[in-house]
Design a protein around this motif. Structure first.
Motif, PDB file in Angstrom:
ATOM      1  N   ASN A 185       1.068  -0.994   0.434  1.00 19.77           N
ATOM      2  CA  ASN A 185       0.347   0.032  -0.004  1.00 19.77           C
ATOM      3  C   ASN A 185       0.356   1.407  -0.104  1.00 19.77           C
ATOM      4  O   ASN A 185       0.645   2.156   0.864  1.00 19.77           O
ATOM      5  CB  ASN A 185      -0.619  -0.548   1.678  1.00 19.77           C
ATOM      6  CG  ASN A 185      -1.945   0.694   0.920  1.00 19.77           C
ATOM      7  OD1 ASN A 185      -2.746   1.341  -0.512  1.00 19.77           O
ATOM      8  ND2 ASN A 185      -2.121   1.420   2.208  1.00 19.77           N
ATOM      9  N   SER A 186       2.324   1.463  -0.277  1.00 17.21           N
ATOM     10  CA  SER A 186       2.848   2.085  -0.473  1.00 17.21           C
ATOM     11  C   SER A 186       4.013   2.205  -1.799  1.00 17.21           C
ATOM     12  O   SER A 186       4.367   0.918  -1.716  1.00 17.21           O
ATOM     13  CB  SER A 186       3.984   2.457   0.783  1.00 17.21           C
ATOM     14  OG  SER A 186       4.901   3.355   0.186  1.00 17.21           O
ATOM     15  N   THR A 187       4.198   3.038  -2.976  1.00 14.38           N
ATOM     16  CA  THR A 187       5.000   3.497  -3.658  1.00 14.38           C
ATOM     17  C   THR A 187       5.965   3.901  -3.572  1.00 14.38           C
ATOM     18  O   THR A 187       7.287   3.889  -4.673  1.00 14.38           O
ATOM     19  CB  THR A 187       4.154   3.980  -4.603  1.00 14.38           C
ATOM     20  OG1 THR A 187       3.368   4.924  -4.728  1.00 14.38           O
ATOM     21  CG2 THR A 187       3.096   3.116  -5.299  1.00 14.38           C
ATOM     22  N   ARG A 188       5.931   4.071  -2.578  1.00 12.76           N
ATOM     23  CA  ARG A 188       7.315   5.137  -2.126  1.00 12.76           C
ATOM     24  C   ARG A 188       7.924   6.194  -2.662  1.00 12.76           C
ATOM     25  O   ARG A 188       8.902   6.521  -3.982  1.00 12.76           O
ATOM     26  CB  ARG A 188       9.136   4.594  -1.852  1.00 12.76           C
ATOM     27  CG  ARG A 188       8.677   3.191  -1.302  1.00 12.76           C
ATOM     28  CD  ARG A 188       8.430   3.462   0.908  1.00 12.76           C
ATOM     29  NE  ARG A 188      10.038   4.318   1.072  1.00 12.76           N
ATOM     30  CZ  ARG A 188       9.566   4.910   2.260  1.00 12.76           C
ATOM     31  NH1 ARG A 188       8.534   5.091   2.706  1.00 12.76           N
ATOM     32  NH2 ARG A 188      11.553   5.113   2.642  1.00 12.76           N
ATOM     33  N   THR A 189       6.772   7.260  -3.720  1.00 13.54           N
ATOM     34  CA  THR A 189       6.641   7.935  -4.924  1.00 13.54           C
ATOM     35  C   THR A 189       6.071   8.972  -4.548  1.00 13.54           C
ATOM     36  O   THR A 189       4.618   8.982  -3.684  1.00 13.54           O
ATOM     37  CB  THR A 189       6.134   7.293  -5.638  1.00 13.54           C
ATOM     38  OG1 THR A 189       6.554   6.480  -6.599  1.00 13.54           O
ATOM     39  CG2 THR A 189       6.132   8.192  -7.232  1.00 13.54           C
ATOM     40  N   THR A 219      10.943   8.275  -4.718  1.00 11.47           N
ATOM     41  CA  THR A 219      11.133   8.745  -6.010  1.00 11.47           C
ATOM     42  C   THR A 219      10.408  10.167  -6.038  1.00 11.47           C
ATOM     43  O   THR A 219       9.012   9.824  -5.612  1.00 11.47           O
ATOM     44  CB  THR A 219      11.121   8.071  -6.949  1.00 11.47           C
ATOM     45  OG1 THR A 219      11.575   6.940  -6.975  1.00 11.47           O
ATOM     46  CG2 THR A 219      10.978   8.730  -8.486  1.00 11.47           C
ATOM     47  N   LEU A 220      10.644  11.473  -6.750  1.00 16.56           N
ATOM     48  CA  LEU A 220       9.719  11.890  -6.593  1.00 16.56           C
ATOM     49  C   LEU A 220       8.891  12.350  -8.790  1.00 16.56           C
ATOM     50  O   LEU A 220      10.107  12.249  -9.303  1.00 16.56           O
ATOM     51  CB  LEU A 220      10.210  14.006  -6.613  1.00 16.56           C
ATOM     52  CG  LEU A 220       9.945  14.753  -7.229  1.00 16.56           C
ATOM     53  CD1 LEU A 220       8.752  14.984  -6.018  1.00 16.56           C
ATOM     54  CD2 LEU A 220      10.752  15.996  -6.709  1.00 16.56           C
ATOM     55  N   GLN A 234      -3.334   8.402 -10.104  1.00 13.84           N
ATOM     56  CA  GLN A 234      -3.475   6.200 -10.427  1.00 13.84           C
ATOM     57  C   GLN A 234      -2.310   6.363 -10.510  1.00 13.84           C
ATOM     58  O   GLN A 234      -1.983   4.592 -10.357  1.00 13.84           O
ATOM     59  CB  GLN A 234      -3.975   6.798 -12.126  1.00 13.84           C
ATOM     60  CG  GLN A 234      -5.138   6.995 -12.492  1.00 13.84           C
ATOM     61  CD  GLN A 234      -5.583   7.822 -13.844  1.00 13.84           C
ATOM     62  OE1 GLN A 234      -4.784   7.813 -14.671  1.00 13.84           O
ATOM     63  NE2 GLN A 234      -7.045   8.123 -14.278  1.00 13.84           N
ATOM     64  N   ARG A 235      -1.316   6.767 -10.568  1.00 13.86           N
ATOM     65  CA  ARG A 235      -0.143   5.779 -10.050  1.00 13.86           C
ATOM     66  C   ARG A 235       0.311   5.762  -8.780  1.00 13.86           C
ATOM     67  O   ARG A 235       0.927   5.156  -8.464  1.00 13.86           O
ATOM     68  CB  ARG A 235       1.392   6.830 -10.836  1.00 13.86           C
ATOM     69  CG  ARG A 235       1.058   6.651 -12.199  1.00 13.86           C
ATOM     70  CD  ARG A 235       2.233   7.870 -12.618  1.00 13.86           C
ATOM     71  NE  ARG A 235       3.833   7.088 -12.253  1.00 13.86           N
ATOM     72  CZ  ARG A 235       5.188   7.102 -12.537  1.00 13.86           C
ATOM     73  NH1 ARG A 235       4.888   8.040 -13.691  1.00 13.86           N
ATOM     74  NH2 ARG A 235       6.272   6.476 -12.634  1.00 13.86           N
ATOM     75  N   ARG A 236      -0.646   5.703  -8.172  1.00  9.90           N
ATOM     76  CA  ARG A 236      -0.553   5.457  -6.741  1.00  9.90           C
ATOM     77  C   ARG A 236       0.384   6.656  -5.801  1.00  9.90           C
ATOM     78  O   ARG A 236       1.027   5.332  -4.935  1.00  9.90           O
ATOM     79  CB  ARG A 236      -0.849   4.062  -6.173  1.00  9.90           C
ATOM     80  CG  ARG A 236      -1.850   3.595  -6.704  1.00  9.90           C
ATOM     81  CD  ARG A 236      -1.611   1.965  -7.010  1.00  9.90           C
ATOM     82  NE  ARG A 236      -1.459   0.834  -5.762  1.00  9.90           N
ATOM     83  CZ  ARG A 236      -1.979   1.070  -4.815  1.00  9.90           C
ATOM     84  NH1 ARG A 236      -3.728   1.100  -5.225  1.00  9.90           N
ATOM     85  NH2 ARG A 236      -1.686   0.679  -3.383  1.00  9.90           N
ATOM     86  N   ILE A 237       0.539   6.978  -6.178  1.00  3.36           N
ATOM     87  CA  ILE A 237       1.924   7.999  -5.324  1.00  3.36           C
ATOM     88  C   ILE A 237       0.835   8.378  -3.747  1.00  3.36           C
ATOM     89  O   ILE A 237      -0.175   8.470  -3.538  1.00  3.36           O
ATOM     90  CB  ILE A 237       1.418   9.729  -5.769  1.00  3.36           C
ATOM     91  CG1 ILE A 237       0.393  10.448  -5.581  1.00  3.36           C
ATOM     92  CG2 ILE A 237       2.050   9.719  -7.457  1.00  3.36           C
ATOM     93  CD1 ILE A 237       0.830  11.787  -5.958  1.00  3.36           C
TER      94      ILE A 237
END
Length: 343
Positions: free
Chosen positions: A57-61, A91-92, A113-116
């Motif tokens: 549940n995390s993209t680190r973005t 990541t940014l 949509q990219r689940r940031i």
């Protein structure tokens, strides 16, 4: 492209074991972990960020929206934000809205949509739909520079009105009385606050602004400052000093003054706003109001990570104070100063 099944086959373990090694979700024996890591290196396997995000549940973005990527002020803040994100393991993703509300809305949906994990926003001017869009995303958000009516968002910005006061009081202290202002786009809150600081300083000194001959607007670009300065210098009673709403416009204003045969600061004093790196290399070096850009960028990331980690549930506002950087574009009224004496 190798898959997780290929890694499992080469390492002689199950797909589940490979998943636990990659995602650090369960302890795997030292021997099993070593075999999996060797297989990953040998095959050049890259785990799917999407698959990992669905499990953790995390993209680190993190996402960031800015209104003008060609403005060095935003570029300097972005650099600090990116460095801070990288150091924290994130990541940014950067999006340039070009000050267009429609593009801003599209990018917000793309980032969702990219689940940031969180969002930093320097909003486009005049977008009344932004509060509703941000509320619909339901993700931690930090606003920078431009306030939006949304109590759920954090905010970090400079005291823009105080900056206008500093700039105008400096010019008044040098003996200038007829001080014009080139503001940014009409209706943009930071620009209006800087203009209000200019008005307040003149009123305090007993020189309230009368009529519209001293206030002009530009587009926060060199061209905007260039055109506004030419208009000012065509007026019947030109000022002895000008407060310019940002450094990019001040660069254009400097060129316009030069084209009109005026020497800065001997014939005309100029003060900018932002203290972008280029301002110190203008000719002459530009006196300007410095925004604490490094502090703004670092605070934006730190506040966002606090919200992502659940350390805070309600928004907070941080108002940073600007500082005046006195350089060579301002001088005492009526008393030309040799270049060697201005340092």
């Amino acid at each position: 492209m190798p898959t997780i099944k290929d890694v499992a086959l080469r390492a002689g373990v199950s797909v589940t074991t490979v998943s636990h090694v990659v995602n650090r979700t369960r302890t795997v024996s030292a021997e099993g972990r070593a075999r999996v890591e060797d297989a990953i290196r040998a095959l050049g396997y890259v785990p799917s960020a999407v698959a990992r995000s669905l499990k953790s549940n995390s993209t680190r973005t993190l996402g960031m929206l800015i209104p003008n990527s060609s403005n060095p002020y935003f570029a300097e803040i972005v650099r600090v934000v990116e460095d801070r994100c990288f150091g924290a393991g994130y990541t940014l993703v950067l999006c340039n809205t070009d000050d267009e509300p429609q593009r801003q809305g599209v990018y917000l949906q793309v980032l969702a949509q990219r689940r940031i994990d969180g969002l930093i926003v320097v909003s486009s001017g005049g977008d009344a739909s932004l509060p509703a869009l941000l509320a619909g995303l339901r993700m931690p958000t930090v606003l920078v520079d431009r306030e939006v009516e949304d109590p759920a968002c954090d905010l970090v910005e400079t005291a823009h009105m105080q900056g206008g006061l500093l700039a105008t009081r400096h010019l008044l202290s040098l003996g200038h009385r007829r001080i014009a202002c080139i503001g940014g786009p009409a209706g943009l809150v930071p620009s209006e606050q800087r203009i209000e600081g200019w008005r307040l300083a003149l009123a305090e000194a007993g020189h309230p602004v009368a009529g519209g001959t001293l206030l002009w607007h530009g587009g926060f670009t060199p061209q905007g400052g260039y055109e506004a300065m030419h208009a000012i210098l065509r007026s019947a009673d030109r000022p002895s000093a000008v407060f310019v709403g940002n450094d990019l416009m001040a660069m254009g204003a400097l060129r316009a003054a030069h084209e009109c045969g005026l020497r800065v600061p001997d014939d005309l004093s100029l003060v900018g706003f932002d203290d972008i790196e280029l301002s110190a290399y203008a000719s002459p070096p530009l006196t300007t109001v410095a925004q604490p850009k490094a502090r703004i960028g670092a605070l934006a990331v730190d506040m966002l990570l606090e919200r992502i980690d659940g350390q805070r549930l309600i928004g907070r506002k941080v108002l940073l104070q600007p500082e005046l950087r006195v350089r060579d574009s301002t001088a005492r009224f009526g008393l030309p100063i040799p270049p060697t004496a201005r340092a």
